[in-house]
Design a protein around this motif. Structure first.
Motif, PDB file in Angstrom:
ATOM      1  N   UNK A 131       0.838  -1.212   0.000  1.00 60.13           N
ATOM      2  CA  UNK A 131       0.000   0.000   0.000  1.00 60.13           C
ATOM      3  C   UNK A 131       0.871   1.259   0.000  1.00 60.13           C
ATOM      4  N   UNK A 132       1.981   1.229   0.806  1.00 60.41           N
ATOM      5  CA  UNK A 132       2.867   2.393   0.842  1.00 60.41           C
ATOM      6  C   UNK A 132       3.515   2.628  -0.518  1.00 60.41           C
ATOM      7  N   UNK A 133       3.943   1.526  -1.168  1.00 60.91           N
ATOM      8  CA  UNK A 133       4.553   1.663  -2.500  1.00 60.91           C
ATOM      9  C   UNK A 133       3.546   2.223  -3.504  1.00 60.91           C
ATOM     10  N   UNK A 134       2.290   1.709  -3.444  1.00 56.16           N
ATOM     11  CA  UNK A 134       1.273   2.216  -4.359  1.00 56.16           C
ATOM     12  C   UNK A 134       1.008   3.699  -4.117  1.00 56.16           C
ATOM     13  N   UNK A 150       1.566   6.717  -6.750  1.00 52.35           N
ATOM     14  CA  UNK A 150       0.522   7.683  -7.100  1.00 52.35           C
ATOM     15  C   UNK A 150       1.027   9.106  -6.940  1.00 52.35           C
ATOM     16  N   UNK A 151       1.770   9.383  -5.829  1.00 52.22           N
ATOM     17  CA  UNK A 151       2.315  10.726  -5.632  1.00 52.22           C
ATOM     18  C   UNK A 151       3.315  11.076  -6.723  1.00 52.22           C
ATOM     19  N   UNK A 152       4.170  10.078  -7.092  1.00 51.94           N
ATOM     20  CA  UNK A 152       5.152  10.315  -8.153  1.00 51.94           C
ATOM     21  C   UNK A 152       4.449  10.600  -9.481  1.00 51.94           C
ATOM     22  N   UNK A 153       3.410   9.812  -9.794  1.00 51.67           N
ATOM     23  CA  UNK A 153       2.653  10.070 -11.026  1.00 51.67           C
ATOM     24  C   UNK A 153       2.023  11.447 -11.000  1.00 51.67           C
TER      25      UNK A 153
END
Length: 401
Positions: free
Chosen positions: A291-294, A298-301
């Motif tokens: 979940x943290x990676x996702x 999302x923040x990076x995108x």
């Protein structure tokens, strides 16, 4: 000899005329809203019901034959909601042949005349409550006393009026006789229908009795079979009891070994449960990391999309700056061309000034009387030329800037 059905239609039409006329006159003289207890209004409904039931085909029912006017009335209401349309096409209404005989009043011209007479009832105010009324009861009897007049009342009228009244009374009596005959015929038909229904019920009762006898025989046979099955079941239970006792002895001998096997299986179950708990904890940790990676992805995108939008905006601004520079360059080219043109004009003006100076020198040699005037004119001309040159020079500077 006149057609009896035509005479019946004429009688009903005359009765309808008298009923509608008497109802309108009495209602206007009454001067108040009519209710269901008003005698002329009751007689009007009776007459209209006789008119609607004239020539009505017999409809079969479960117990008897019955004449009803609700079928055609519902069909008329569905097909022709407006009274004007009913009055215009009452003779050829689609579907009326299904309910009426060909000689019925509603199928002839008298029906259209009655519909036209009903228009006059718009002047009457009535308040009727049909809730709880029995609308399927027998048709009421027409009260001819409301329309018949005695000899004393007709004393001042002409003889033809008396003859017409007598003929009307005769027609009323004939109509009453026809209604009585129709009632007797319907009663005979109903008696025949009841007899047929009674015969049918007797036959059905006999069939039901035979079915009851067959069911009783089947019940006796089933009871015998049930007793036999019960005996077999008891014998089988006794044999099974002996086998169960033998198996119980065997189970007692093998129980000790089973207890040891149970303890071993219980120990393995505990170990496997602990291992499963560890695996579930590790799975929870991995799920949280996922979940943290996702979320980071999302923040990076989102950051990438924002930078792309900024880059697109900067490109648009660069294109706008390029367009403005191109437009300024074109304006500069136009200003340089205008500057060249103004320089040429200034050169021409200088040539003209030189020519004027030469002319002034020539004029100085003329007569002394004309010297002052000539100088004044030359000076004024020089000032005008100088002002024009300065004005043109300012214009060139403004354009260049």
């Amino acid at each position: 000899v006149k057609d009896p059905t035509a005479v019946e239609r004429a009688n009903l039409l005359n009765m309808a005329k008298l009923s509608i006329k008497g109802l309108i006159e009495s209602a206007l003289s009454f001067g108040r809203t009519l209710d269901s207890d008003y005698p002329p209004l009751q007689q009007f409904f009776v007459v209209m019901e006789h008119c609607l039931k004239h020539g009505l085909k017999v409809r079969k029912s479960f117990l008897s034959y019955n004449k009803t006017i609700w079928g055609p009335l519902e069909l008329v209401e569905k097909l022709y909601p407006e009274a004007e349309e009913i009055a215009a096409s009452v003779r050829d209404l689609p579907g009326l042949n299904e309910f009426y005989e060909y000689h019925a009043l509603m199928m002839e011209e008298e029906g259209a005349v009655i519909v036209g007479l009903l228009v006059g009832l718009n002047v009457i105010d009535a308040n009727l409550c049909v809730k709880g009324e029995d609308l399927d009861s027998q048709v009421g009897v027409i009260d001819f006393s409301m329309y018949l007049k005695s000899d004393d009342d007709l004393g001042g009228k002409e003889r033809n009026v008396q003859i017409a009244a007598i003929l009307d009374q005769k027609n009323y009596v004939e109509e009453l006789n026809r209604q009585l005959n129709s009632t007797v015929s319907s009663l005979h038909a109903r008696v025949d229908s009841l007899e047929k229904s009674n015969t049918k019920l007797i036959e059905e009762l006999a069939i039901a009795k035979n079915n009851i006898i067959k069911l009783q025989e089947e019940n006796h046979q089933l009871r015998s079979e049930n007793t036999l099955i019960l005996m077999k079941t008891q014998h089988h239970l006794e044999a099974t009891k002996v086998d169960v006792e033998a198996e119980l002895q065997t189970y007692k001998h093998s129980r000790q070994g089973l207890d040891e096997m149970y303890n071993e299986a219980r120990r393995q179950l505990r170990e496997e449960s602990q291992l499963r708990q560890d695996m579930e904890n590790e799975l929870v940790v991995q799920v949280s990391m996922k979940h943290e990676i996702e979320l980071a992805m999302k923040l990076l995108e989102k950051d990438i999309h924002e930078k792309q939008d900024t880059l697109i905006g900067l490109r648009q601004q660069l294109d706008e700056v390029k367009a403005i520079n191109m437009e300024m360059y074109q304006k500069l080219q136009v200003s340089e061309d205008a500057m060249k043109e103004k320089n040429e004009i200034i050169g021409r003006l200088e040539d003209k000034t030189n020519q004027i100076n030469a002319t002034m020198k020539q004029l100085e040699q003329s007569d002394k009387d004309l010297l002052t005037q000539t100088r004044t004119i030359a000076m004024s001309f020089i000032k005008c030329a100088s002002n024009e040159a300065q004005h043109q020079y300012k214009l060139v500077k403004d354009i260049s800037f």
